[in-house]
Design a protein around this motif. Structure first.
Motif, mmCIF file in Angstrom:
data_model
loop_
_atom_site.group_PDB
_atom_site.id
_atom_site.type_symbol
_atom_site.label_atom_id
_atom_site.label_comp_id
_atom_site.label_asym_id
_atom_site.label_seq_id
_atom_site.Cartn_x
_atom_site.Cartn_y
_atom_site.Cartn_z
ATOM 1 N N VAL A 20 0.840 -1.198 0.000
ATOM 2 C CA VAL A 20 0.000 0.000 0.000
ATOM 3 C C VAL A 20 0.876 1.250 0.000
ATOM 4 C CG1 VAL A 20 -1.654 1.345 1.353
ATOM 5 C CG2 VAL A 20 -1.994 -1.106 1.046
ATOM 6 N N ALA A 21 1.911 1.240 0.842
ATOM 7 C CA ALA A 21 2.819 2.392 0.903
ATOM 8 C C ALA A 21 3.507 2.610 -0.442
ATOM 9 C CB ALA A 21 3.848 2.193 2.009
ATOM 10 N N LEU A 22 3.918 1.525 -1.104
ATOM 11 C CA LEU A 22 4.548 1.639 -2.423
ATOM 12 C C LEU A 22 3.570 2.210 -3.441
ATOM 13 C CD1 LEU A 22 6.874 1.084 -4.398
ATOM 14 C CD2 LEU A 22 5.954 -1.222 -4.677
ATOM 15 N N SER A 23 2.330 1.743 -3.413
ATOM 16 C CA SER A 23 1.315 2.248 -4.348
ATOM 17 C C SER A 23 1.074 3.735 -4.148
ATOM 18 C CB SER A 23 -0.005 1.493 -4.161
ATOM 19 O OG SER A 23 0.146 0.151 -4.511
ATOM 20 N N ILE A 24 1.056 4.173 -2.906
ATOM 21 C CA ILE A 24 0.846 5.596 -2.619
ATOM 22 C C ILE A 24 2.030 6.420 -3.135
ATOM 23 C CG2 ILE A 24 0.701 7.299 -0.751
ATOM 24 C CD1 ILE A 24 -0.945 5.159 0.789
ATOM 25 N N ARG A 25 3.233 5.928 -2.919
ATOM 26 C CA ARG A 25 4.420 6.650 -3.426
ATOM 27 C C ARG A 25 4.389 6.730 -4.956
ATOM 28 N NH1 ARG A 25 6.976 3.552 0.510
ATOM 29 N NH2 ARG A 25 7.828 2.130 -1.051
ATOM 30 N N GLN A 26 4.021 5.636 -5.615
ATOM 31 C CA GLN A 26 3.965 5.622 -7.077
ATOM 32 C C GLN A 26 2.886 6.570 -7.586
ATOM 33 O OE1 GLN A 26 3.422 1.436 -7.806
ATOM 34 N NE2 GLN A 26 5.609 1.084 -8.109
ATOM 35 N N ALA A 27 1.753 6.614 -6.915
ATOM 36 C CA ALA A 27 0.677 7.512 -7.335
ATOM 37 C C ALA A 27 1.102 8.963 -7.189
ATOM 38 C CB ALA A 27 -0.583 7.241 -6.516
ATOM 39 N N LYS A 28 1.781 9.277 -6.092
ATOM 40 C CA LYS A 28 2.249 10.646 -5.892
ATOM 41 C C LYS A 28 3.286 11.036 -6.928
ATOM 42 C CE LYS A 28 1.340 11.167 -0.974
ATOM 43 N NZ LYS A 28 1.953 11.308 0.365
ATOM 44 N N ALA A 29 4.077 10.071 -7.373
ATOM 45 C CA ALA A 29 5.113 10.333 -8.378
ATOM 46 C C ALA A 29 4.552 10.293 -9.799
ATOM 47 C CB ALA A 29 6.247 9.326 -8.234
ATOM 48 N N GLY A 30 3.272 9.913 -9.951
ATOM 49 C CA GLY A 30 2.654 9.840 -11.278
ATOM 50 C C GLY A 30 2.993 8.569 -12.020
ATOM 51 N N GLN A 31 3.439 7.547 -11.317
ATOM 52 C CA GLN A 31 3.796 6.281 -11.954
ATOM 53 C C GLN A 31 2.667 5.280 -11.789
ATOM 54 O OE1 GLN A 31 7.157 5.194 -9.614
ATOM 55 N NE2 GLN A 31 8.599 6.326 -10.853
ATOM 56 N N TYR A 32 2.369 4.567 -12.835
ATOM 57 C CA TYR A 32 1.475 3.412 -12.813
ATOM 58 C C TYR A 32 0.041 3.701 -12.375
ATOM 59 C CZ TYR A 32 6.028 1.189 -12.842
ATOM 60 O OH TYR A 32 7.303 0.836 -13.137
ATOM 61 N N ALA A 33 -0.239 4.871 -11.938
ATOM 62 C CA ALA A 33 -1.580 5.131 -11.421
ATOM 63 C C ALA A 33 -2.341 6.049 -12.358
ATOM 64 C CB ALA A 33 -1.500 5.759 -10.035
ATOM 65 N N ARG A 34 -3.587 5.737 -12.552
ATOM 66 C CA ARG A 34 -4.466 6.611 -13.303
ATOM 67 C C ARG A 34 -5.604 6.988 -12.371
ATOM 68 N NH1 ARG A 34 -7.706 4.388 -18.145
ATOM 69 N NH2 ARG A 34 -9.565 5.365 -17.414
ATOM 70 N N VAL A 35 -5.586 8.201 -11.936
ATOM 71 C CA VAL A 35 -6.572 8.656 -10.974
ATOM 72 C C VAL A 35 -7.766 9.220 -11.732
ATOM 73 C CG1 VAL A 35 -6.998 10.230 -9.070
ATOM 74 C CG2 VAL A 35 -4.761 9.154 -9.320
ATOM 75 N N THR A 36 -8.949 8.784 -11.372
ATOM 76 C CA THR A 36 -10.172 9.262 -11.990
ATOM 77 C C THR A 36 -10.853 10.226 -11.029
ATOM 78 O OG1 THR A 36 -10.406 7.136 -13.090
ATOM 79 C CG2 THR A 36 -12.325 8.541 -13.050
ATOM 80 N N THR A 37 -11.167 11.397 -11.527
ATOM 81 C CA THR A 37 -11.816 12.395 -10.670
ATOM 82 C C THR A 37 -13.317 12.149 -10.625
ATOM 83 O OG1 THR A 37 -12.185 13.935 -12.488
ATOM 84 C CG2 THR A 37 -10.082 14.113 -11.324
ATOM 85 N N GLY A 38 -13.965 12.783 -9.664
ATOM 86 C CA GLY A 38 -15.411 12.652 -9.538
ATOM 87 C C GLY A 38 -16.142 13.179 -10.755
ATOM 88 N N GLU A 39 -15.600 14.249 -11.352
ATOM 89 C CA GLU A 39 -16.230 14.810 -12.559
ATOM 90 C C GLU A 39 -16.164 13.820 -13.713
ATOM 91 O OE1 GLU A 39 -13.716 16.601 -10.943
ATOM 92 O OE2 GLU A 39 -15.139 17.780 -9.770
ATOM 93 N N GLN A 40 -15.028 13.114 -13.831
ATOM 94 C CA GLN A 40 -14.900 12.126 -14.896
ATOM 95 C C GLN A 40 -15.867 10.971 -14.690
ATOM 96 O OE1 GLN A 40 -10.710 11.464 -14.323
ATOM 97 N NE2 GLN A 40 -10.184 12.516 -16.219
ATOM 98 N N LEU A 41 -16.033 10.561 -13.449
ATOM 99 C CA LEU A 41 -16.975 9.480 -13.160
ATOM 100 C C LEU A 41 -18.408 9.904 -13.471
ATOM 101 C CD1 LEU A 41 -15.564 8.062 -9.823
ATOM 102 C CD2 LEU A 41 -15.531 6.975 -12.047
ATOM 103 N N ALA A 42 -18.754 11.157 -13.132
ATOM 104 C CA ALA A 42 -20.110 11.646 -13.379
ATOM 105 C C ALA A 42 -20.384 11.799 -14.869
ATOM 106 C CB ALA A 42 -20.318 12.984 -12.672
ATOM 107 N N ALA A 43 -19.332 12.088 -15.663
ATOM 108 C CA ALA A 43 -19.507 12.304 -17.096
ATOM 109 C C ALA A 43 -19.665 10.994 -17.868
ATOM 110 C CB ALA A 43 -18.320 13.088 -17.655
ATOM 111 N N ARG A 44 -19.298 9.889 -17.246
ATOM 112 C CA ARG A 44 -19.414 8.605 -17.937
ATOM 113 C C ARG A 44 -20.874 8.259 -18.161
ATOM 114 N NH1 ARG A 44 -15.184 4.650 -14.832
ATOM 115 N NH2 ARG A 44 -13.300 5.706 -15.502
#
Length: 98
Positions: A20-44
């Motif tokens: 979990v700690a590694l995933s959080i570090r990767q997300a903060k660094a912009g690696q391997y993670a694709r973050v979906t915002t609430g607006e993107q979810l609502a637009a689907r």
């Protein structure tokens, strides 16, 4: 104020916490993670994604064929219905009807 004991983690829980700690570090660094915002979810929209619809749609039909023939076609794997369509098209093309 008394000190509280730190709970000990078993190996599986410790590995999970490290992952979990590694995933959080990767997300903060912009690696391997694709973050979906609430607006993107609502637009689907429900259903197929835009652009995934074929220009020519197929029409569902009920076709009665022998059981052994059906078993042999299904045994060829996924896409057997498309292969039936292609075979019928080729047959009609050879007969000059398509």
């Amino acid at each position: 104020m008394p000190k509280t004991a730190t709970p000990k983690m078993d190996a599986e829980m410790l590995a999970f916490a490290n992952d979990v700690a590694l995933s959080i570090r990767q997300a903060k660094a912009g690696q391997y993670a694709r973050v979906t915002t609430g607006e993107q979810l609502a637009a689907r929209k429900r259903g197929r994604p835009v652009g995934s619809v074929q220009a020519v749609t197929k029409e569902p039909v009920k076709l009665r064929i022998d059981a052994d023939l059906l078993a042999a076609l299904r045994a060829t794997g996924d896409g057997w219905q498309t292969r039936i369509n292609d075979t019928l098209r080729a047959s009609l093309h050879l007969a000059g009807k398509v």
